[in-house]
Design a protein around this motif. Sequence first.
Motif, short mmCIF file in Angstrom:
data_model
loop_
_atom_site.label_atom_id
_atom_site.label_comp_id
_atom_site.label_asym_id
_atom_site.label_seq_id
_atom_site.Cartn_x
_atom_site.Cartn_y
_atom_site.Cartn_z
N GLN A 128 0.84 -1.21 0.00
CA GLN A 128 0.00 0.00 0.00
C GLN A 128 0.87 1.25 0.00
O GLN A 128 0.56 2.24 -0.67
CB GLN A 128 -0.91 0.03 1.24
N LYS A 130 4.28 -0.98 13.67
CA LYS A 130 3.93 0.41 13.95
C LYS A 130 4.51 0.75 15.33
O LYS A 130 4.39 -0.06 16.26
CB LYS A 130 2.40 0.59 13.98
N LYS A 148 -5.31 -1.01 -1.55
CA LYS A 148 -5.47 0.40 -1.20
C LYS A 148 -4.18 1.19 -1.49
O LYS A 148 -3.10 0.60 -1.61
CB LYS A 148 -5.80 0.51 0.28
#
Length: 331
Positions: free
Chosen positions: A56, A234, A122
């Motif tokens: 993405q 993350k 996406k």
Amino acid sequence: MYAQLVETGSKRVKTLEEMSPEERTFQEKVDAEIKIEPKNWMPDAYRKTLVRQISQHAHSEVVGMLPEGNWVTRAPTLKRKLQLMAKIQDEAGHGLYLYSAMETLGASRDEEIEKLHQGKAKYSSIFNYPTLNWSDMGAVGWLVDGAAIVNQVVLQRTSYGPYSRAMVRICKEESFHQRQGYQILLDMMREGTEEQKAMVQDSINRLWWPALMMFGPSDEDSPNSQQSMAWKIKRKSNDELRQMFIDQTVPQLEFLGCTAPDPDLKWNEETGHYDFGEIDWSEFYEVLKGNGPCNRERIATRKKAIDEGTWVRQAAKAYADKKQQKQRDAA
Ligand code: FAQ
């Protein structure tokens, strides 16, 4: 807390006690800040999450060239044109590093690009908005690259080695992009006509909220965050990063002499952060569903580029095969 969690293949995370020995060793490595490298064992869902996020990200860099490509032929001076072309070429390079990082996970670049073209993959929502005037080139550099940097600086410490290393170089280049964007706006605000100053404010009005949406849904609506934080893919949550971006961008906005299209934006002495208004999440999800102002146009342009470049790729491959055959014959 995250040291206690590991993947299950679903959105749920499980504790160290629930893990297999391989999963536990993996999680302990992640917790000890040891990078995961391509040949190391990793849970399937960790691999899938990375392929999803990195592809993405790569698609975003490539599709992200289109709103700016729109202005190369209309840049106001030769210097601006050269800067814009250099920036767009950098974005292409970022896409290539990222596709390469994704391939180290065993994913196929062609297959992932095909998913993009079929509308199954996406890319960042921001690139589905149009660029309507020259000051949008300034606002994209300042706000869009600015938001990308806040996210990517943290990703330099992501747990997967090839992704983290790609981020180091990308961040350096994005800093130049952000500065050149801000400089475009500063020049227009300092030396421009009233019409040009109004253009800057108009760009900010249109791109402010979409830039805030780049950080993704609020933490409570982010299905991937908890697991991705546990794996240290993350390192900061969507909301934390969004707040960091706002806190660093508002003083720059004030220095420009412009305003944000948010009546609720104000400094909060108690929290030491800016408060801001509610994001229109229905707009965000509409864009993700393919209904943003430019979704169809962006995908059609990318498909056309791939189709029209087929003969170049075939010719390059035929030449490489021929050269290899010659080397084999000579050996
Ligand atoms: N747009 O659970 P989460 C650039 C999706 S680079 C579209 O929070 P996650 C440089 C998300 O993928 C900009 N989709 O997901 C440049 C997930 O989809 P799923 C790109 C979004 O992954 C400048 C679903 O929603 N940067 O701009 C967006 O944990 C100028 C649920 O969300 C990166 O990609 C969105 N804004 O966190 C180039 C950075 N937000 O599960 C040219 C790397 C969320 O259905 C010109 N990526 N979604 O597949 C990340 O850090 C993360 O993937 C997040 C989302 C933070 C974007």
